[in-house]
Design a protein around this motif. Structure first.
Motif, PDB file in Angstrom:
ATOM      1  N   LEU A   2      36.780  42.582  25.805  1.00 10.54           N
ATOM      2  CA  LEU A   2      37.820  43.036  26.708  1.00 10.54           C
ATOM      3  C   LEU A   2      37.254  43.316  28.093  1.00 10.54           C
ATOM      4  O   LEU A   2      36.150  43.835  28.247  1.00 10.54           O
ATOM      5  N   ILE A   3      38.010  42.946  29.122  1.00 12.97           N
ATOM      6  CA  ILE A   3      37.645  43.265  30.496  1.00 12.97           C
ATOM      7  C   ILE A   3      38.212  44.637  30.842  1.00 12.97           C
ATOM      8  O   ILE A   3      39.392  44.905  30.611  1.00 12.97           O
ATOM      9  N   GLU A   4      37.387  45.506  31.381  1.00 12.63           N
ATOM     10  CA  GLU A   4      37.856  46.841  31.754  1.00 12.63           C
ATOM     11  C   GLU A   4      38.870  46.726  32.890  1.00 12.63           C
ATOM     12  O   GLU A   4      38.578  46.160  33.943  1.00 12.63           O
ATOM     13  N   PRO A   5      40.077  47.250  32.699  1.00 15.90           N
ATOM     14  CA  PRO A   5      41.070  47.205  33.779  1.00 15.90           C
ATOM     15  C   PRO A   5      40.731  48.251  34.846  1.00 15.90           C
ATOM     16  O   PRO A   5      40.690  49.454  34.565  1.00 15.90           O
ATOM     17  N   ARG A   6      40.470  47.810  36.067  1.00 16.57           N
ATOM     18  CA  ARG A   6      40.092  48.734  37.130  1.00 16.57           C
ATOM     19  C   ARG A   6      40.414  48.098  38.482  1.00 16.57           C
ATOM     20  O   ARG A   6      40.592  46.891  38.576  1.00 16.57           O
ATOM     21  N   THR A   7      40.481  48.928  39.512  1.00 14.01           N
ATOM     22  CA  THR A   7      40.750  48.448  40.864  1.00 14.01           C
ATOM     23  C   THR A   7      39.530  48.680  41.743  1.00 14.01           C
ATOM     24  O   THR A   7      38.700  49.556  41.466  1.00 14.01           O
ATOM     25  N   ASP A  13      46.762  50.676  42.711  1.00 11.42           N
ATOM     26  CA  ASP A  13      48.047  50.328  42.108  1.00 11.42           C
ATOM     27  C   ASP A  13      49.050  51.414  42.490  1.00 11.42           C
ATOM     28  O   ASP A  13      48.669  52.572  42.702  1.00 11.42           O
TER      29      ASP A  13
END
Length: 453
Positions: A2-7, A13
Motif C-alpha cells: 500500500l502507498i501511504e496517502p499523504r500530501t 486537501d
C-alpha cells in the motif's frame, strides 16, 4: 504494498467543512467585484519562464516553481495573478479596450517556508483596472476592499495606504534613490521584524551607512503615533514636509490626499482607513499607491488584502502604455484568520434541511417534499436509507443541518409535518398545505430566524 496517502508540505486537501466557507467567500467576492463592473478572466497555471522571471524581484524568482516541460521549454508556475494579467492585457488589449476591469480567482504557487496562514499552494481573489492612471481607479480600489470585507461580515479592519512615489521622494532626498527597490523591500519588513533588524539589513544587504539607515527608519517610524491614531491629515502634512522639493514625492502626497477624499465620499468609514508611511509592499513592480489590510482583532496574521498601482509592468510585453491598479484578497490567510477568530461555521453540508426516511413506503413523498423546497430556493437532502430515526438525527447533527422535517404514516394521514430546529431544539407541527405550500412557508420562516447563509 500500500502507498501511504499523504500530501506534500505546504499543500492541502480541503474537507467539506473547509470548502463550504471558501466557496461562500469566493461567491461573495464575485458578487462585490461584479457590482463595480469587473469582468471574469482566467489564465494558464504555467507560463513561459521569461514571462514570470524578474518581475516580482529576487525573492519571487527564488520562490517560483520552475522546470522544463516535455518540449524542452523553460516554464514557471504563476506566483501571483498580476504578472500573468500584464501579459494577458498586452496580448488581448486590442480586443478588450481600455479601461479594462477584471477579476480573477485562481490558485498560485510559491515554494516558501510554511507557517500560520501561509502555504505553498494558495488562492488569490484579484481585481484590477488596466489602462488608466486616474486617482479615481486608485480610490475605487479602496472602496472595493472596504465593501468586500463588509459584505463578508467584518467591520473591524484597517486599510493601510501609502504611496511609492512619496517613499521614493524621501529616498531621493536622502541620496539613496539608486537603491530604492532594495530599500523598499527592507522597509516592507518593519511589521515582521524589529527596527534594529531592518537597520542591519539596510546596511548589510543594501550597503547603506548607519546614518542613512537611521534616517530612513526615523522617517518610517516617526509618525507611528499619528498612524496608530489614524490621524490621516497630520500624516499627510508630515509626508508633505518630508518630500518637499521632490516632484515625484509631492505628486504622490497629492494623490493620497485626493484618494482619501474620494474614499470618504463613497462612504468608506474613517475607522477603516489609515495612512501608514511604513507600507511599501515587497514586489518590485509597484509604482504608486500601495495597500495592506489588517484585521484589527488579529493584526499578527498579516495583511489579508493587499495590492497597489503598477504602471510599468505591461511595458515588458508591449510598447502600448497599460498602467494598472488592483488588489487581492488572500483567501487562505483570510480563512485562517477567521478560523482563529471563531468566525467560521463548522458545517459539512451545503443544504440547511434534511428529510429523514422515516417510512420507506413514503420515499416518493419525501422526494416530492424536497423538490417543493428546492423550487423555492431551499437546499434539501433526503436521507437515502430507512434507518432508525435516532441514527438519521445523529447524521444531521454531525453534518450541521439546521432543520429536520419528520413525517411518517401518521403525519401524512393528518396532513402535517414536524419541523425540528437543531439549533434550539424546538419542534413544531405544521400543515403540508396544497403542494406542500404550508410546509415550504414554515420552513422559510424557520430558516430566516436561524440560518445564516
Amino acid at each position: 504494498m500500500l502507498i501511504e496517502p499523504r500530501t506534500l508540505k505546504g499543500f492541502r486537501d480541503f474537507l467539506p467543512e473547509q470548502m463550504i466557507p471558501r466557496e461562500r467567500i469566493i461567491e461573495t467576492a464575485k458578487r462585490v467585484y461584479r457590482s463595480f463592473g469587473f469582468a471574469p478572466i482566467d489564465t494558464p497555471a504555467l507560463e513561459y519562464l521569461e514571462i514570470l522571471q524578474g518581475k516580482g524581484g529576487d525573492e519571487s524568482d527564488r520562490l517560483m516553481y520552475r522546470f522544463q516541460d516535455h518540449g524542452g521549454r523553460d516554464v514557471g508556475m504563476r506566483f501571483d495573478l498580476t504578472v500573468p494579467l500584464a501579459r494577458f492585457a498586452a496580448q488581448h488589449i486590442d480586443t478588450l479596450g481600455t479601461p479594462f476591469k477584471r477579476y480573477h480567482m485562481a490558485t498560485v504557487w510559491r515554494g516558501e517556508n510554511t507557517h500560520r496562514g501561509r502555504y505553498r499552494e494558495f488562492m488569490q481573489c484579484d481585481f484590477d483596472t488596466i489602462g488608466t492612471r486616474s486617482v479615481a481607479a486608485d480610490a475605487e480600489t479602496v472602496v472595493v476592499i472596504h465593501e468586500l470585507l463588509r459584505a463578508i461580515g467584518l467591520d473591524k479592519f484597517t486599510i493601510r495606504i501609502n504611496h511609492r512615489g512619496a517613499l521614493n521622494g524621501v529616498l531621493a532626498k536622502l541620496g539613496v534613490a539608486d537603491r530604492a527597490a532594495d530599500v523598499l523591500r527592507c522597509i516592507d519588513k518593519l511589521d515582521k521584524i524589529s527596527p534594529d533588524a531592518v537597520a542591519a539589513e539596510l546596511q548589510e544587504k543594501v550597503g547603506l551607512d548607519a546614518t542613512s539607515a537611521g534616517k530612513i527608519l526615523s522617517f518610517c517610524l516617526g509618525e507611528s503615533g499619528a498612524s496608530s491614531a489614524k490621524d490621516i491629515e497630520r500624516t499627510l502634512a508630515f509626508l508633505g514636509e518630508q518630500v518637499k522639493g521632490s516632484e515625484a514625492g509631492e505628486a504622490g502626497v497629492a494623490t493620497l490626499a485626493e484618494l482619501f477624499k474620494l474614499a470618504r465620499s463613497a462612504g468608506v468609514s474613517e475607522a477603516n482607513l489609515d495612512l501608514d508611511v511604513k507600507i511599501a509592499r515587497g514586489l518590485d513592480y509597484y509604482t504608486g499607491v500601495v495597500f495592506e489590510t489588517r484585521l484589527d482583532e488579529l493584526p499578527t496574521i498579516g495583511s489579508v488584502c493587499s495590492g497597489g498601482r503598477y504602471d510599468n509592468l505591461a511595458e515588458l510585453y508591449t510598447k502600448q502604455e497599460l498602467p494598472g491598479i488592483g488588489a487581492s484578497l488572500g483567501l487562505d490567510r483570510f480563512l485562517a484568520a477567521l478560523e482563529e477568530l471563531g468566525r467560521l461555521d463548522k458545517v459539512q453540508t451545503t443544504a440547511p434541511v434534511l428529510i429523514p426516511q422515516f417510512d420507506a413506503s413514503r420515499l416518493g413523498d419525501y422526494f416530492a417534499m424536497a423538490s417543493a423546497l428546492r423550487h423555492h430556493g431551499v437546499g434539501c437532502e433526503v436521507y437515502p436509507e430507512p434507518k432508525k430515526l435516532g441514527q438519521q438525527l445523529k447524521y444531521a447533527d454531525r453534518k450541521g443541518f439546521r432543520l429536520v422535517l419528520i413525517a411518517g404514516g401518521n403525519e401524512f394521514a393528518e396532513g402535517v409535518c414536524q419541523i425540528k430546529d437543531l439549533l434550539t431544539g424546538q419542534q413544531d407541527n405544521v400543515p403540508f398545505g396544497d403542494n406542500y405550500s404550508g410546509l415550504v412557508s414554515a420552513t422559510l420562516t424557520a430558516l430566516r430566524e436561524t440560518y445564516v447563509a
